[in-house]
Design an enzyme around this catalytic site. Structure first.
Site, PDB file in Angstrom:
ATOM      1  N   CYS A 129      13.666 -37.277 -29.435  1.00 51.22           N
ATOM      2  CA  CYS A 129      13.837 -38.736 -29.845  1.00 51.22           C
ATOM      3  C   CYS A 129      13.550 -39.627 -28.506  1.00 51.22           C
ATOM      4  CB  CYS A 129      15.475 -38.739 -29.752  1.00 51.22           C
ATOM      5  SG  CYS A 129      16.353 -38.204 -28.341  1.00 51.22           S
ATOM      6  N   ASN A 130      12.932 -38.864 -27.522  1.00 51.79           N
ATOM      7  CA  ASN A 130      12.590 -39.664 -26.393  1.00 51.79           C
ATOM      8  C   ASN A 130      11.422 -39.244 -25.664  1.00 51.79           C
ATOM      9  OD1 ASN A 130      13.543 -37.583 -25.004  1.00 51.79           O
ATOM     10  ND2 ASN A 130      15.527 -38.337 -24.279  1.00 51.79           N
ATOM     11  N   ARG A 131      10.552 -38.522 -26.559  1.00 50.57           N
ATOM     12  CA  ARG A 131       9.317 -37.821 -26.114  1.00 50.57           C
ATOM     13  C   ARG A 131       8.240 -37.523 -27.085  1.00 50.57           C
ATOM     14  NH1 ARG A 131       9.114 -35.304 -21.699  1.00 50.57           N
ATOM     15  NH2 ARG A 131      11.332 -35.313 -21.360  1.00 50.57           N
ATOM     16  N   GLU A 170      20.128 -31.366 -19.549  1.00 48.30           N
ATOM     17  CA  GLU A 170      20.713 -31.005 -21.049  1.00 48.30           C
ATOM     18  C   GLU A 170      19.775 -29.820 -21.853  1.00 48.30           C
ATOM     19  OE1 GLU A 170      18.981 -31.834 -24.246  1.00 48.30           O
ATOM     20  OE2 GLU A 170      17.219 -32.378 -23.287  1.00 48.30           O
ATOM     21  N   GLN A 225      19.494 -29.044 -25.158  1.00 51.44           N
ATOM     22  CA  GLN A 225      19.266 -28.947 -26.385  1.00 51.44           C
ATOM     23  C   GLN A 225      17.695 -29.101 -26.352  1.00 51.44           C
ATOM     24  OE1 GLN A 225      20.058 -32.801 -28.637  1.00 51.44           O
ATOM     25  NE2 GLN A 225      19.937 -31.546 -30.359  1.00 51.44           N
ATOM     26  N   GLN A 272      14.162 -27.854 -29.116  1.00 57.31           N
ATOM     27  CA  GLN A 272      13.057 -28.517 -29.634  1.00 57.31           C
ATOM     28  C   GLN A 272      11.645 -27.890 -29.218  1.00 57.31           C
ATOM     29  OE1 GLN A 272      14.841 -31.741 -27.692  1.00 57.31           O
ATOM     30  NE2 GLN A 272      15.719 -32.931 -29.317  1.00 57.31           N
ATOM     31  N   ALA A 284      23.680 -34.954 -40.419  1.00 57.70           N
ATOM     32  CA  ALA A 284      23.989 -33.706 -40.361  1.00 57.70           C
ATOM     33  C   ALA A 284      23.118 -32.725 -39.971  1.00 57.70           C
ATOM     34  CB  ALA A 284      24.308 -33.217 -42.053  1.00 57.70           C
ATOM     35  N   SER A 293      21.045 -31.171 -36.170  1.00 53.41           N
ATOM     36  CA  SER A 293      21.402 -30.637 -35.014  1.00 53.41           C
ATOM     37  C   SER A 293      22.192 -31.488 -34.190  1.00 53.41           C
ATOM     38  CB  SER A 293      20.343 -29.988 -34.240  1.00 53.41           C
ATOM     39  OG  SER A 293      19.393 -30.820 -33.940  1.00 53.41           O
TER      40      SER A 293
END
EC number: 1.2.1.70
Length: 451
Positions: free
Chosen positions: A50-52, A114, A116, A120, A193, A195
């Site tokens: 979402c940010n890279r 973080e 997560q 990814q 719905a 991750s």
């Protein structure tokens, strides 16, 4: 090793550019296929979150590689090259390794530490393997990045330096109030719905919300998430699923909304939110974790509404705490980068050493055959003893230089030892290349089962 990464992230580009440059799954696949079709690239994979957005490739020419990868990112993101270029960063060889390992540890995340991002990175490697665009270098690199990230989380307190994006976002919504106290008894609407949405739902459930409604374009996925939340022995939250058409009605009932979908347009418009808050006394808290954004930024201006999105999270997380843990992780990254570089340089010379030993074995076989022709009276025992003696002499002569050349090749600047060895012994380049191809095929088969 000629590893190159070209990309942009929340550190280099504004949210408006990141939103426009976001890559859908099918676009990522096409980008990788076009990367391998480009002349400078032999391998490639893409890390898109979402940010890279980062494109990794094994290239044979630095400047041509930068130009080609930048152009490909512009073409597939839909942002013009002239507009995109000021926000792109470039890392090469050891700096590229250092960058990915830092990303894997959460050092480059919007919320430091973080975890997560590890999932990814795993997805990025799996895509490269599925499309056969990730070869030995990128397989080794991404597998090692995953191990480095896990090591950082297990050996340091980096987890304390920054929570997951979901937790951090909820903390921003709660302002100075404890999240569990703030969330207790609230009704929550989770849109999406995947991750991130699943993580948000689980976090809200643990924080004490009384009800969670899950909305998703595919109802079956929303129902699966709601079922997990309702499992016996869980948090005790009441959860159920609805279709996306019901979001407007659910919005009027919700106290907190978390949205993270893959939609390319707005999921909640300013008009939707204004309608939902008409006549209500309780404030409405909105957490938008999507990129591009799901919730209209105009919600910031609506009375009774508090919106936290990727952009505001980036501003709030600028002063990451716990410098000691961050410094410890940086030390781990530096050590792992050096170890990875040494391993790659040592592996680079292995085909040459194997080719040298193969040539030596051929010489021994040829000389033994010639000796047998000149001494036909040798019995089997004598012939075996002579053969073994010649082999021992050759092995002893080659042992020290081959061990030493591997050691030297693993040191910085040691890449030229393979070339020197090939030149000194006049090794056939095709023989060395054949060994490399065999190693690459073996590694490809092995690595496909490791993600």
């Amino acid at each position: 090793m000629s590893l190159l990464v070209v990309g942009l992230s929340h550190r280099s580009a504004p949210v408006s550019i990141l939103e426009r440059a976001a890559l859908a799954a099918d676009t990522q696949a096409k980008l990788l296929q076009d990367t391998l079709a480009a002349e400078p690239a032999a391998e490639g994979t893409v890390l898109a979150t979402c940010n890279r957005i980062e494109l990794y490739a094994d290239v044979d020419k630095f400047h041509a590689g930068v130009a080609e990868l930048s152009t490909l990112l512009a073409q597939h993101s839909g942002v013009g090259l002239d507009e995109l270029t000021p926000y792109l960063y470039v890392h090469y060889e050891d700096r590229a390794v250092h960058h990915l390992f830092s990303v894997a540890c959460g050092l480059d995340s919007m919320v430091v530490g973080e975890g997560q991002i590890l999932g990814q990175i795993k997805d990025a490697l799996a895509l490269g393997q599925e499309l056969h665009t990730a070869g030995r270098l990128l397989n080794d690199l991404f597998q090692q990045a995953l191990r480095v990230g896990k090591r950082a989380h297990s050996e340091t307190g980096i987890d304390r330096a920054g929570q997951s994006l979901v937790t951090f976002g909820l903390e921003q919504l709660a302002d100075d109030t404890d999240v569990d106290t703030w969330a207790k008894g609230k009704k929550a609407l989770v849109i999406g719905a995947g991750s991130m949405s699943s993580l948000a739902a689980a976090t809200l459930a643990r924080s004490g919300v009384s009800e969670i409604v899950v909305a998703n374009r595919t109802l079956a996925r929303a129902e699966r998430l709601a079922q997990i939340l309702n499992e016996p022995g869980g948090t005790g939250v009441a959860a159920h699923a609805v279709e996306m058409v019901a979001v407007g009605d659910e919005l009027t009932r919700a106290d907190v909304v978390v949205s993270c979908t893959g939609a390319t347009g707005l999921v909640l418009t300013g008009e939707d939110i204004e309608t939902a808050v008409q006549g209500r006394r309780a404030p409405l808290a909105l957490l938008d974790l999507a990129m591009p954004r799901d919730i209209d930024a105009a919600a910031h201006r609506i009375p009774g509404v508090r919106l936290v999105d990727i952009e505001s999270l980036a501003e709030a997380s600028a002063d990451a705490p716990m410098a000691a843990d961050v410094d410890q992780v940086r030390g781990i990254v530096s050590d792992e980068v050096a170890a990875f570089g040494a391993a790659q340089r040592a592996a680079h010379i292995t085909p040459t050493v194997v080719a040298l030993r193969t040539m030596a074995a051929d010489v021994v076989a040829s000389e033994v055959a010639r000796l047998e022709g000149r001494l036909p009276g040798l019995d089997d025992k004598q012939r075996a003893e002579i053969t073994q003696t010649v082999r021992r002499v050759v092995d002893k002569l080659l042992h020290a230089p081959t061990v030493r050349v591997k050691q030297l090749a693993s040191e910085p600047g040691g890449a030229g030892y393979a070339d020197a060895l090939r030149t000194l012994f006049d090794l056939d380049p095709e023989t060395v290349a054949a060994v490399s191809r065999a190693d690459l095929n073996d590694a490809d088969v092995k690595n496909r089962g490791r993600v």
